[in-house]
Scaffold this motif. Structure first.
Motif, short mmCIF file in Angstrom:
data_model
loop_
_atom_site.label_atom_id
_atom_site.label_comp_id
_atom_site.label_asym_id
_atom_site.label_seq_id
_atom_site.Cartn_x
_atom_site.Cartn_y
_atom_site.Cartn_z
N GLY A 268 0.78 -1.23 0.00
CA GLY A 268 0.00 0.00 0.00
C GLY A 268 0.82 1.28 0.00
O GLY A 268 0.24 2.36 -0.07
N THR B 24 2.87 3.91 -1.86
CA THR B 24 3.00 4.26 -3.28
C THR B 24 3.81 5.53 -3.47
O THR B 24 3.80 6.42 -2.63
N GLY C 290 -1.91 3.46 1.36
CA GLY C 290 -3.34 3.23 1.18
C GLY C 290 -4.06 4.45 0.65
O GLY C 290 -5.20 4.72 1.01
N GLY C 291 -3.37 5.21 -0.18
CA GLY C 291 -3.98 6.40 -0.77
C GLY C 291 -3.98 7.62 0.14
O GLY C 291 -4.59 8.63 -0.18
N ARG C 292 -3.30 7.53 1.31
CA ARG C 292 -3.28 8.68 2.24
C ARG C 292 -1.84 9.18 2.36
O ARG C 292 -0.93 8.39 2.62
N GLN D 2 -12.57 7.12 0.38
CA GLN D 2 -11.58 6.88 -0.67
C GLN D 2 -12.09 5.89 -1.71
O GLN D 2 -11.77 5.99 -2.88
N ALA E 22 -8.88 2.83 -4.31
CA ALA E 22 -7.77 3.55 -3.70
C ALA E 22 -7.09 2.73 -2.61
O ALA E 22 -5.95 3.00 -2.24
N ARG E 23 -7.77 1.75 -2.08
CA ARG E 23 -7.23 0.95 -0.97
C ARG E 23 -6.74 -0.42 -1.46
O ARG E 23 -6.28 -1.22 -0.66
N SER F 218 -4.16 -1.59 -3.16
CA SER F 218 -2.78 -2.06 -2.93
C SER F 218 -2.54 -2.31 -1.44
O SER F 218 -1.80 -3.21 -1.06
N LEU F 219 -3.19 -1.54 -0.60
CA LEU F 219 -3.06 -1.75 0.84
C LEU F 219 -3.63 -3.11 1.25
O LEU F 219 -3.17 -3.74 2.19
N LEU F 220 -4.66 -3.57 0.52
CA LEU F 220 -5.26 -4.87 0.81
C LEU F 220 -4.41 -6.01 0.27
O LEU F 220 -4.79 -7.17 0.39
#
Lengths: 322, 560
Positions: A251, A253, A296-298, B149, B153-154, B156-158
């Motif tokens: 996550g 990036t 995670g997009g943040r 989001q 958007a999540r 890759s985190l998953l």
């Protein structure tokens, strides 16, 4: 099974020659910190493996998250940003928030995070090393924290200063939190052994520290209590230390949306499964900083966001007295 | 065309799987008294349960479902569509009433085929959709960052594949990727396929007439015959769900989650059925008292980070998960050779249960179909200590749980730490969270259903059968996507070391964050263990979304 004849330094780190008497000194410190046998009321015990012979049948790694749980839970459950701010505060006193045997320092460039350094090193180790060879401590600071460190920065009237600036406002080498000590870690197991209330399972067990809001205290005391309920002899695996046992790169990036390489996590001290110093930094040739990345997009604005990716642990052993 | 050797091997393995048995004919009755210590559980009268969408609680649980992923065109027309849909929305009250009638008829007729059937409909909206239907500032009153989001958007985190070439990468998703995120999902459910289809056709017609774009649709169904409660790998699914605290009225014993345990047993204060942990409703319904992370039985203050009209709605996570059945069994077969075990035993270790649902903890060496079929026994076990027998409040004609009780598996040799059920529900074991109570604040309500033609029960599988798309429409509800669904997936399933060291979840775990997706598990072997690598993902994400299922009154009064 033989007795442990010499407790080794955490991660078996060799800051001095292997033949140095410092290692005997360290062994004596560890051996003196653990009672020979603290018996459970109904059998089982926490024991000192240099004084009691136990046939170890299993190991159990007790893992917890590096981010300090009690900053977030229960009261800031709905305000993670506030929790990050609190957890990230500079460690200028011994009562700061990073109390899970895991501390970090945030390096910045022009206000953005450029690097985060995570440590699980005991200040006990450095106090002992200082007493033995001050220049060695200085050399370690210069190697890992800054070449600008001066010997005079590290002590008050000859006494090693845990809260020296290179370990607080200007960097990090080891723990400063008053809880994050070797004695306290041993106490998690020894104290509960003495108070060994009857319990059929973890839902009814109430070992000491069960109600503490950190992760590490309930983690260790419930697990040790559970093993002692089995009338097992429990101790910590050699070399005794708290270690960084894993980190998750998922996550994270880059500014272009591509995944950040796992290689941007760097082990600086310790070894596989026994990491004591871990750094996260973007290589300089990339042209951007950690603060330009996202998880995670943040956007990464807090060291705590990376601390959440890190797992910390302590390995216990269980067996039967010989 | 004759089967290849590989296919023959797969056929042979799948032929060994026989599904589950029917549950015991005689069940205990739930208590008709209040359990001491539950006086502070909230009461949900009819007026309230008529407003909660029914797939949240108690869940549709029908033989067939259909999912319509829609994107809005003209907003005025979208609202007309929502007004059309609103009277069809099925509430918690309706589902509970239907179940009561169905049970009464079952008892009267002496058969499970009661001839009663109906169609259920629910709807849920993305954050972007809420903004389109109201305003951005109203949509931003939702405090759940992950919801705002969106799933893409999540991703890759998953741990989803980040390589664009990978089939599980979000750019390849049927729905929910960066170019095809749905505004809403309509879930239609029925036991009769034709009834379902009629309803789906009517809804699609109205959607089209109101300029909504059907981005994707998915039909789904329980597997046939004795595999009815199974997923495509062959395992009984959905055995363990959290119970929800709360009552439906002030009448004694009228709990949302029936309580079966005798009040003389302290476990009656935290279990519904044996092994079914009770958690506070705010873990699933916004604005209701949540589960304390520090105490097994106490509530924590309700959340208030959402628009007032959203109270008692729930976040819905949808993940379309393709299942690579041949890859799963090839792995089990090749590991079986190396580990000197049968492939079924290896697979059972990966899951934590035998295919028939019997848990390894209670049946370590061999499956036990009767145990797997008994909902009052198949979930009654601990991991770290011996499990004690449990007394029912009103056993009636129920023969009782006479199966061997689970023995302490604190060294995780019977049910390894990597086993799927131990990974996602460590029960009373301590975890990286610290105290075991914290687990209750992570639980999710699962409402998934398989899709695609089964290989199970097919006695002459062809190569083209293997290639067909099959998997699970994974659905779950919770009140915090980050602290519940995402937590379980990334902190536990995707981790080698959490909740306890021992490897990745071999079923749903994903190894993201690097170039290799190789996972590993520490397979117990005698007193030690052997490291086994898993090179393929058996479960591949192919679509989904993060949605919010509002209370029905809000769909009617705010969103339309």
């Amino acid at each position: 099974m033989t007795l442990t004849t010499k407790f080794d330094t955490p991660a078996s780190v060799r800051d001095l020659a292997a033949s140095s008497p410092f290692y005997t000194q360290w062994h004596n410190f560890v051996a003196g910190a653990i009672k020979k046998e603290t018996k459970g009321e109904r059998g089982g015990a926490f024991y000192n493996p240099s004084k009691l012979n136990v046939k170890v049948v299993a190991e159990k790694t007790m893992v917890w998250m590096g981010f300090p749980r009690r900053v977030l839970l229960p009261q800031l459950r709905d305000d993670k940003k506030k929790a990050y701010i609190r957890a990230d505060k500079l460690r200028t006193s011994r009562q700061h928030s990073q109390d899970e045997y895991f501390e970090w320092y945030i390096h910045r460039k022009a206000g953005k995070i450029s690097k985060v350094t995570f440590v699980t090193e005991l200040h006990d180790y450095y106090e002992h090393l200082w007493a033995f060879d001050q220049n060695k401590v200085l050399a370690i600071y210069r190697k890992f924290v800054s070449p600008s460190v001066m010997l005079s920065d590290l002590h008050n009237n000859g006494r090693y200063n845990i809260l020296n600036k290179w370990n607080t406002t200007h960097g990090i080498l080891h723990y400063t939190q008053q809880i994050n000590t070797f004695k306290a870690a041993i106490g998690l197991a020894e104290d509960l052994t003495i108070a060994n209330p009857p319990a059929s399972d973890n839902y009814v067990a109430e070992p000491p520290y069960a109600k503490t809001k950190t992760s590490v205290d309930p983690r260790v005391c419930y697990d040790v209590h559970m093993l002692i309920r089995k009338r097992l002899h429990v101790s910590f695996r050699e070399p005794i230390g708290v270690y960084i046992v894993g980190w998750d790169n998922s996550g994270i990036t880059q500014p272009n949306g591509k995944p950040a390489p796992a290689s941007w996590w760097k082990v600086r001290r310790g070894k596989k499964d026994m990491v004591m110093r871990l750094e996260y930094e973007v290589p300089i040739n990339q042209g951007f900083l950690v603060g330009d990345l996202e998880i995670g997009g943040r956007p990464i604005k807090f060291g705590g966001q990376l601390a959440e990716q890190v797992s910390v642990g302590l390995v216990g052993t269980a067996g039967k007295k010989v | 065309m004759p089967q290849s050797d590989k296919l023959k091997k797969l056929q042979s393995t799948l032929n060994k799987l026989t599904g589950s048995a029917a549950p015991p004919a005689q069940r205990p009755q739930p208590t008709n008294k209040d359990i001491p210590g539950t006086a502070n559980e909230p009461v949900y009268p009819v007026k309230v349960t008529q407003d909660i969408q029914g797939n949240i609680l108690p869940g549709f649980n029908t033989s067939h479902q259909h999912f319509l992923f829609l994107s809005f065109g003209n907003i005025a027309k979208t609202k007309a569509f929502i007004r059309f849909l609103t009277p069809m929305l099925s509430s918690m009250h309706e589902l509970l009433e239907f179940r009561k009638l169905n049970s009464a008829r079952r008892a009267r007729m002496g058969t499970t085929n009661t001839l009663m059937s109906t169609v259920w409909v629910n709807v849920a909206f993305s954050h972007a959709a809420i903004a389109k239907l109201t305003t951005k500032s109203i949509a931003d009153e939702f405090g759940d960052e992950s919801y705002k989001q969106g799933l893409a958007a999540r991703s890759s985190l998953l741990g989803d594949p980040t390589s664009a070439a990978s089939p599980g990468n979000l750019t390849k998703w049927s729905v929910g990727g960066p170019q095809n995120e749905a505004d809403c999902v309509v879930i239609v459910a029925a036991d009769m396929q034709q009834q379902l289809q009629d309803a789906v056709d009517a809804i699609k017609k109205q959607a089209s007439a109101n300029a909504l774009d059907l981005l994707f649709e998915q039909t789904a169904a329980l597997l046939p015959g004795s595999f009815r409660t199974h997923e495509h790998f062959g395992f009984k699914d959905g055995v363990s769900q959290p119970g929800v605290r709360g009552k439906l009225s002030s009448n004694p014993g009228d709990y949302i989650t029936p309580r079966y345990i005798a009040s003389t047993d302290k476990r009656s204060t935290y279990y519904g059925k044996p092994g079914q942990l009770l958690t506070w409703p705010g873990q699933f319904l916004l604005g209701e008292p949540r589960q304390s992370t520090e105490d097994l039985q106490k509530p924590f203050r309700a959340a208030n980070n959402f628009p007032k009209w959203a109270k008692r709605g729930s976040y819905l996570i949808v993940r379309r998960l393709r299942q690579d059945v041949p890859a799963f069994w090839e792995f089990a077969q090749s590991s079986a050779v190396n580990l000197s075990l049968s492939e079924i035993t290896v697979a059972a270790k990966l899951v934590g249960r035998w295919p028939d649902g019997s848990p390894l903890q209670r049946s370590p060496s061999t499956s036990n179909k009767s145990l797997g079929a008994d909902p009052f026994a198949n979930n009654h076990f601990l991991f770290d200590d011996n499990t004690r027998p449990i007394k029912m409040a009103r056993p009636g004609q129920y023969p009782g749980d006479n199966f061997t009780q689970a023995q302490a598996d604190h060294l995780a040799t019977v049910c390894p730490h990597f086993s799927h059920i131990r990974k996602v529900n460590p029960r009373e074991s301590v975890t990286d969270l610290g105290k075991p109570e914290d687990l209750l604040a992570r639980l999710i309500l699962r409402r998934g259903i398989p899709y695609g033609p089964p290989l199970l029960g097919n006695r002459s599988i062809s190569e083209s059968d293997l290639k067909k798309d099959r998997g699970l429409m994974f659905l779950c509800y919770n009140s915090s996507i980050e602290d519940q669904f995402e937590f379980i997936q990334r902190r536990w399933a995707n981790s080698e070391v959490q909740p306890n060291t021992g490897g990745h979840d071999p079923i749903i775990g994903q190894k993201g964050g690097g170039t290799s997706r190789r996972r590993k598990i520490e397979f117990p072997k005698g007193a030690s263990s052997t490291e086994v690598s898993i090179d393929k993902d058996f479960v591949i994400p192919t679509g989904g979304g993060y949605f919010f299922a509002p209370p029905i009154s809000a769909v009617r009064d705010v969103l339309s």
